[in-house]
Scaffold this active site. Structure first.
Site, PDB file in Angstrom:
ATOM      1  N   CYS A  40      -3.278   8.621   5.724  1.00  0.00           N
ATOM      2  CA  CYS A  40      -3.909   7.391   6.196  1.00  0.00           C
ATOM      3  C   CYS A  40      -2.909   6.558   6.994  1.00  0.00           C
ATOM      4  O   CYS A  40      -1.704   6.805   6.979  1.00  0.00           O
ATOM      5  CB  CYS A  40      -4.420   6.560   5.020  1.00  0.00           C
ATOM      6  SG  CYS A  40      -5.786   7.291   4.098  1.00  0.00           S
ATOM      7  N   THR A  42       0.836  -1.189   0.000  1.00  0.00           N
ATOM      8  CA  THR A  42       0.000   0.000   0.000  1.00  0.00           C
ATOM      9  C   THR A  42       0.874   1.242   0.000  1.00  0.00           C
ATOM     10  O   THR A  42       2.053   1.180   0.353  1.00  0.00           O
ATOM     11  CB  THR A  42      -0.960   0.018   1.207  1.00  0.00           C
ATOM     12  OG1 THR A  42      -1.990   0.977   0.985  1.00  0.00           O
ATOM     13  CG2 THR A  42      -0.228   0.357   2.504  1.00  0.00           C
ATOM     14  N   HIS A  85      -6.143  -0.267   5.359  1.00  0.00           N
ATOM     15  CA  HIS A  85      -5.702   1.079   4.977  1.00  0.00           C
ATOM     16  C   HIS A  85      -6.890   1.987   5.238  1.00  0.00           C
ATOM     17  O   HIS A  85      -7.914   1.875   4.573  1.00  0.00           O
ATOM     18  CB  HIS A  85      -5.313   1.078   3.492  1.00  0.00           C
ATOM     19  CG  HIS A  85      -4.823   2.401   2.971  1.00  0.00           C
ATOM     20  ND1 HIS A  85      -3.906   2.485   1.950  1.00  0.00           N
ATOM     21  CD2 HIS A  85      -5.121   3.693   3.308  1.00  0.00           C
ATOM     22  CE1 HIS A  85      -3.660   3.760   1.684  1.00  0.00           C
ATOM     23  NE2 HIS A  85      -4.400   4.511   2.490  1.00  0.00           N
TER      24      HIS A  85
END
Length: 208
Positions: free
Chosen positions: A40, A35, A57
């Site tokens: 985030c 990711t 996530h």
């Protein structure tokens, strides 16, 4: 669980799942989970005994509620839902919560000055640490805050994580993705009947 983008990584020679904001994925296979994080955060969870791992996530919605003093507020419930969704998916595959450990990443200050809440990254980072402590899940590694986005590679079988700091964004895809995700969180309220992980039930199952 919505399937993420699955592909074969020719460099690492592994089947790979790319996790974007709002997604999570759990597997019992020797996979690579990847990711890219700005404000985030992601949790890389692994059952160190049974070899089941997963990644999520997520971002807390930008509300004024104090999640420290109000754990049932909307922001905290979004964060808890993101964590419990991943944990429950791992339990379905045979993981046991008592063997889970976590590595957490993200919470960079990349939205400051771009129309975002300058505290969103820090709030995400603080939430995930409080959550793990409250749920007695051991945090074995972390890389949080700062100003640079991160690309995270999680090797499920070994639990190894590689983090690449992104010094310069070649395009605005990451920022656009986080803005769209943030707008979605602000627009759509979480359903009231969220099923969260039942620790008592899990303890009961583990004794059988």
């Amino acid at each position: 669980m919505t399937p993420p983008n699955l592909y074969f990584d020719t460099h690492f020679q592994r089947d790979t799942a790319k996790i974007v904001p709002g997604e999570y994925y759990a597997t019992a296979r020797d996979m690579l989970l990847v990711t890219v994080l700005g404000s985030c955060v992601c949790a890389c969870l692994r059952d160190r005994v049974n070899g089941i791992a997963g990644m999520n996530h997520f971002m807390l919605p930008d509300k004024s509620s104090n999640i420290e003093s109000s754990p049932t507020s909307l922001p905290a419930r979004y964060g808890a839902y993101a964590m419990e969704a991943l944990i429950n998916e791992m339990l379905k595959l045979g993981a046991q919560r008592r063997y889970m450990e976590a590595k957490i990443f993200g919470g960079a200050d990349v939205l400051q000055g771009l129309g975002g809440n300058m505290n969103v990254g820090r709030r995400n980072a603080e939430f995930i640490q409080r959550y793990l402590q409250a749920e007695a899940i051991q945090m074995v590694a972390h890389d949080l805050l700062g100003h640079q986005p991160r690309k995270v590679y999680f090797f499920c079988s070994s639990g190894k994580v590689m983090v690449k700091r992104i010094k310069a964004l070649n395009n605005d895809t990451l920022l656009q993705r986080e803005f769209e995700y943030r707008a979605h969180l602000l627009r759509d309220r979480l359903d009231g009947d969220v099923v969260l992980f039942d620790e008592t039930a899990e303890k009961s199952r583990s004794k059988r």
